[in-house]
Design a protein around this motif. Structure first.
Motif, PDB file in Angstrom:
ATOM      1  N   GLY A 133     -25.012 -39.162  28.450  1.00  0.00           N
ATOM      2  CA  GLY A 133     -24.750 -39.333  27.016  1.00  0.00           C
ATOM      3  C   GLY A 133     -25.457 -40.552  26.444  1.00  0.00           C
ATOM      4  O   GLY A 133     -25.259 -40.925  25.289  1.00  0.00           O
ATOM      5  N   LYS A 152     -33.078 -29.931  30.854  1.00  0.00           N
ATOM      6  CA  LYS A 152     -31.644 -29.633  30.881  1.00  0.00           C
ATOM      7  C   LYS A 152     -31.239 -28.590  29.854  1.00  0.00           C
ATOM      8  O   LYS A 152     -30.371 -27.773  30.099  1.00  0.00           O
ATOM      9  N   TYR A 153     -31.851 -28.679  28.668  1.00  0.00           N
ATOM     10  CA  TYR A 153     -31.408 -27.822  27.571  1.00  0.00           C
ATOM     11  C   TYR A 153     -32.353 -26.643  27.329  1.00  0.00           C
ATOM     12  O   TYR A 153     -32.447 -26.142  26.215  1.00  0.00           O
ATOM     13  N   LEU A 208     -30.600 -40.484  24.742  1.00  0.00           N
ATOM     14  CA  LEU A 208     -31.267 -40.640  23.441  1.00  0.00           C
ATOM     15  C   LEU A 208     -31.010 -42.007  22.812  1.00  0.00           C
ATOM     16  O   LEU A 208     -31.823 -42.481  22.012  1.00  0.00           O
ATOM     17  N   ASN A 210     -34.193 -34.185  29.359  1.00  0.00           N
ATOM     18  CA  ASN A 210     -33.397 -33.425  28.373  1.00  0.00           C
ATOM     19  C   ASN A 210     -34.015 -32.057  28.111  1.00  0.00           C
ATOM     20  O   ASN A 210     -33.313 -31.057  28.055  1.00  0.00           O
ATOM     21  N   SER A 237     -22.786 -30.496  28.148  1.00  0.00           N
ATOM     22  CA  SER A 237     -23.502 -31.715  28.521  1.00  0.00           C
ATOM     23  C   SER A 237     -22.958 -32.331  29.796  1.00  0.00           C
ATOM     24  O   SER A 237     -23.715 -32.817  30.625  1.00  0.00           O
ATOM     25  N   ASP A 275     -39.764 -28.297  23.962  1.00  0.00           N
ATOM     26  CA  ASP A 275     -39.142 -27.301  24.841  1.00  0.00           C
ATOM     27  C   ASP A 275     -38.862 -26.023  24.067  1.00  0.00           C
ATOM     28  O   ASP A 275     -38.879 -26.002  22.845  1.00  0.00           O
TER      29      ASP A 275
HETATM   30  P1  ADP Z   1     -26.895 -36.234  27.505  1.00  0.00           P
HETATM   31  O1  ADP Z   1     -26.791 -37.082  28.706  1.00  0.00           O
HETATM   32  O2  ADP Z   1     -25.599 -35.594  27.113  1.00  0.00           O
HETATM   33  O3  ADP Z   1     -28.032 -35.260  27.594  1.00  0.00           O
HETATM   34  P2  ADP Z   1     -28.477 -37.606  25.455  1.00  0.00           P
HETATM   35  O4  ADP Z   1     -28.227 -38.881  24.734  1.00  0.00           O
HETATM   36  O5  ADP Z   1     -29.710 -37.537  26.274  1.00  0.00           O
HETATM   37  O6  ADP Z   1     -27.189 -37.293  26.326  1.00  0.00           O
HETATM   38  O7  ADP Z   1     -28.510 -36.436  24.390  1.00  0.00           O
HETATM   39  C1  ADP Z   1     -27.446 -36.330  23.435  1.00  0.00           C
HETATM   40  C2  ADP Z   1     -27.169 -34.873  23.098  1.00  0.00           C
HETATM   41  O8  ADP Z   1     -28.283 -34.321  22.369  1.00  0.00           O
HETATM   42  C3  ADP Z   1     -27.010 -33.976  24.312  1.00  0.00           C
HETATM   43  O9  ADP Z   1     -25.687 -33.967  24.779  1.00  0.00           O
HETATM   44  C4  ADP Z   1     -27.452 -32.620  23.785  1.00  0.00           C
HETATM   45  O10 ADP Z   1     -26.360 -31.988  23.162  1.00  0.00           O
HETATM   46  C5  ADP Z   1     -28.482 -32.968  22.705  1.00  0.00           C
HETATM   47  N1  ADP Z   1     -29.896 -32.816  23.167  1.00  0.00           N
HETATM   48  C6  ADP Z   1     -30.718 -33.789  23.632  1.00  0.00           C
HETATM   49  N2  ADP Z   1     -31.940 -33.311  23.933  1.00  0.00           N
HETATM   50  C7  ADP Z   1     -31.904 -31.989  23.658  1.00  0.00           C
HETATM   51  C8  ADP Z   1     -32.861 -30.907  23.761  1.00  0.00           C
HETATM   52  N3  ADP Z   1     -34.119 -31.122  24.198  1.00  0.00           N
HETATM   53  N4  ADP Z   1     -32.455 -29.671  23.362  1.00  0.00           N
HETATM   54  C9  ADP Z   1     -31.208 -29.463  22.915  1.00  0.00           C
HETATM   55  N5  ADP Z   1     -30.260 -30.414  22.794  1.00  0.00           N
HETATM   56  C10 ADP Z   1     -30.589 -31.670  23.172  1.00  0.00           C
END
Ligand code: ADP
Length: 255
Positions: free
Chosen positions: A219, A162-163, A222, A159, A212, A187
């Protein structure tokens, strides 16, 4: 009665008086178990046909030069979507597995520092070009399940990649903190607005749906982290500032 499940809630009031509520949640727990089993079974059943579809697509695309050019792009997209579906099924199966063993005590002593070093090597292969800094300030171990901890931490690191922008590093710290052991993943990415935090760990909850699904997430990352935290009696803390970055911390009791 051993077959029934009760929930206790203690409320203090006045000069040390206590009121104890006892709820019979047998029915709710049974329904929850049925939901888990159903999701687990459906995911399992869907994997076989998907494997066949993916197999044929792979064979066809291996000989792409013999295809009519207008079919190549659609077939590549089918292949990508089949891969997404496979990731989703894998996460759904894993989540239903860890949810059903959640209440079992964890006996294994896990060397988190060693786990992190292994994870760093894996990330170099799966995410070349990204920098993962490790700061290992303690040697503490935790009682846990290696695979579950590995999946939770790698979800947090992926994550973080990715973000945040490609050229930004991600830092994982392992430290002693006020009698606990803290694992944090930091991050310098897009961050998360405060109003999203309470629902962030729900299955399929997404801050920005279009972004996402582009990043290829399922999804469920987390939701997996939250369940692993619960089964390890660890606390999950999220500290984030939009535009600045996020820090996800798991606080464990030492083993
Ligand atoms: P996804 O597969 O969409 O990443 P997650 O359950 O891992 O699903 O995360 C849920 C949501 O939380 C993500 O869609 C994103 O919007 C947000 N998110 C998770 N980790 C981060 C991060 N490190 N920085 C910013 N947003 C995050």
């Amino acid at each position: 009665d051993k077959r029934r499940i009760y929930q206790f809630e203690v409320t203090r009031f006045g000069a040390g008086d206590r009121l104890v509520f006892v709820r019979d949640i047998t029915k709710v727990a049974q329904l929850e178990q049925m939901r888990r089993d159903f999701v687990g079974n459906v995911s399992h059943e869907l994997r076989t046909p998907l494997t066949v579809i993916k197999g044929y697509l792979e064979t066809i695309l291996a000989n792409a030069d013999q295809l009519e050019p207008r079919y190549v792009r659609p077939l590549q997209q089918m292949d990508q979507q089949a891969q997404r579906m496979e990731n989703l099924l894998k996460d759904l199966l894993w989540l239903s597995r860890i949810e059903s063993v959640e209440s079992l005590p964890k006996h294994e002593r896990v060397d988190v520092a060693a786990l992190l070093e292994e994870l760093q090597d894996e990330m170099q292969t799966s995410h070349p070009g990204r920098r993962l800094n490790l700061q290992l300030d303690c040697e503490g171990k935790v009682f846990g399940d290696y695979r579950e901890l590995h999946s939770a931490i790698s979800n947090l690191v992926i994550n973080a990649f990715k973000y945040s922008a490609e050229d930004q590093p991600v830092t994982v710290r392992w430290q002693a903190r006020e009698g606990n052991l803290a694992l944090s993943v930091e991050d310098r990415g897009i961050g998360i607005a405060e109003n999203h935090l309470p629902r962030l760990t729900e299955r399929f909850y997404r801050v920005d749906d279009s972004r996402s699904s582009q990043t290829g997430g399922t999804g469920l990352g987390l939701a997996i982290v939250k369940h692993v935290a619960a089964s390890h009696q660890a606390r999950l803390e999220i500290d984030s500032r939009p535009g600045k970055g996020s820090t996800f911390t798991l606080l464990f009791s030492p083993a």
